[in-house]
Design an enzyme around this catalytic site. Structure first.
Site: not given
Ligand code: NBP
Length: 478
Positions: A14, A32, A128-129, A183, A186-187, A190
């Protein structure tokens, strides 16, 4: 002044997302649960842009321009539900809640439906990243309504990674859970990619007898060619690294038990529900489970293996090229399977996902970014409904060229007793898809024999049953 967008949850992800937004000139409200974290954030990064810190969720909502855009970056699961409840209580119809955490797509579907009933947009967004990507440009996979994307898309595209051709690595994936679904896959891909890389290393080490530093050089070379990707690049770095304490290769002092947080497992569980054969991803998840099964491995360590455990040096010289071919071919298969799961999910939930667009937004920012994704994009551009990328001429040619080496690598692995579940599952998938006839016919026969489950024939319509316990004549089913 009001903020264009807000971020609640200022842990690593975040925090970096908020900084990325601010660095692109967007005023950002930050919040937060534990206010000390918000204060620390402002102290450390307050001069990087315009931030509006909020101590309460009400103050956070008040500081956002209408319709409000609020990104949640907290732990997935119950914490996300808690924050959604708090936010929804202070938002108004037309406002948008973006969940950028790693939510399960079914949770996103549930949350989206509940919030839609209250007039709020819920945008489940895969990001992602990692930490680095969040700050400098992630790959962003937003789901949700078209209306929400119109209001959010330009901001997200602004902070996303850019592919080499300059296009942002962010696009509207589809309604409700589509973004988190993509997502998840995607993982899963990966996981498969990393397993294949690990097998390539293991074979070069334990079949060809190369040292980690030599293998690092081989990977560095591969990264100059068609395998060029972030994961191949960092494999070379990790293999070349020396442990300061022992002076030996870093890879040799790391405990060989791979951990997982769950998205790979979800990909396989979901694939089982959809009937999508993602054997490469499944083998990768199981390989991690096996590596972590310490007791099982200790019990089995003394089991007999083959006598001959090294390639002779002449064969060893050719072997690295063979492994490159096997790795490329297996990688094509793993990605083909992942994209098929995306198509299956899209059909099941009526998401209308464009698979080529997913390949396009994975070209930058994310962990599986690779030169090869351009080819996948082109394959789907030329035929958006193609049943598999394997039939695209680029890939079918590559598989045809690679197959002899691929088969040599899988058989060498089996002969020398080096486990290569990813390579062999990929090859088996390739051969099964190619086959004129599969032994599934025999399975149908067995099912009919013991359970009268019936079968269909190749020569006429209808379902049939053979009277196995009687005169073995065939009768129409039902
Ligand atoms: P964490 O997943 O470690 O979550 C910590 C944040 O959640 C803190 O801000 C914490 O507030 C807040 N939080 C919790 Br825990 N329970 C809460 C509750 N009941 N109410 C309100 N806030 C609560 O943070 P992260 O590693 O930055 O990841 C954020 C999300 O992004 C996760 O869903 C993660 O899976 C996903 N993601 C992470 C990565 C990565 O590389 N780390 C990559 C991609 C996606 P506190 O300060 O008051 O405790």
């Amino acid at each position: 002044q009001q903020a264009r967008i807000g971020v609640t949850g200022l842990a690593v992800m975040g925090r970096n997302l908020a900084r990325n937004l601010a660095r692109h000139g967007h005023p950002v409200a930050v919040h937060n649960r534990t206010a000390a974290r918000t204060r620390a954030f402002i102290e450390e990064f307050g001069d990087e842009g315009v931030f509006l810190p909020a101590e309460s969720i009400q103050q956070f909502a008040d500081s956002l321009e209408r319709p409000r855009r609020a990104i949640i970056m907290v732990k997935a699961g119950a914490p996300t539900d808690a924050v959604i409840d708090e936010l929804a209580a202070v938002l108004e119809p037309g406002d948008m809640i973006v969940d950028g955490g790693n939510a399960a797509f079914q949770d996103t579907r549930r949350r989206e439906a509940a919030l839609r009933r209250r007039g709020l947009h819920f945008v489940g967004t895969g990001i992602s990243g990692g930490e680095e990507g969040a700050l400098n440009g992630p790959s962003i996979m937003p789901g949700g309504s078209d209306e929400a994307y119109q209001a959010l898309g330009p901001l997200l595209e602004d902070i996303a990674a850019k592919a080499d051709d300059g296009t942002p690595c962010c696009t509207h994936v589809g309604p409700d859970g589509a973004g988190h679904f993509v997502k998840m896959v995607h993982n899963g891909i990966e996981y498969a990619d990393m397993q294949l890389i690990a097998e390539a290393y293991d074979l070069l080490r334990h079949a060809a007898g190369l040292r980690p530093a030599e293998i690092a050089e081989i990977f560095r070379g591969w990264n100059e060619g068609r395998l060029e990707s972030y994961l191949i690049e960092i494999t070379a770095e990790v293999l070349a690294h020396t442990d300061a304490a022992t002076g030996g290769p870093f890879v040799d002092i790391v405990l060989d038990q791979a951990e997982q947080k769950g998205t790979g497992r979800w990909t396989v569980q979901t694939a089982l529900d959809l009937g999508a054969p993602v054997s490469g991803i499944a083998e990768a998840v199981f390989a991690r489970s096996l590596s972590g099964s310490a007791e099982l491995r200790a019990a089995a360590r003394g089991l007999p293996g083959p006598g001959e455990t090294w390639l002779d040096s002449a064969a060893g010289d050719r072997f690295a090229d063979d492994v490159e071919q096997a790795l490329y071919a297996s990688k094509i298969v793993a990605y083909a399977q992942g994209f098929n799961e995306i198509q299956a999910g899209s059909a099941e939930y009526d998401w209308g996902i464009d698979p080529g667009a997913m390949a396009a937004i994975w070209r930058g920012g994310c962990i599986i970014r690779a030169r090869f994704l351009d080819r996948i994009k082109e394959a789907y551009d030329s035929d958006p409904h193609r049943p598999t990328i394997l039939t695209d001429p680029h890939f079918s040619d590559a598989l045809g060229d690679a197959q002899a080496a691929w088969r040599r690598v899988v058989s060498t692995a089996a002969e020398l007793g080096v486990p290569a579940p990813g390579f062999s599952a990929a090859l088996a998938y390739y051969d099964a898809l190619r086959a004129e006839r599969l032994p599934a016919a025999l399975i149908q026969g067995l099912r009919d024999y013991f359970g009268a489950h019936t079968y269909r024939r190749t020569d006429r319509e209808g379902s049939f049953h053979t009277l196995w316990g009687g005169d073995r004549s065939e009768v129409p089913a039902g």
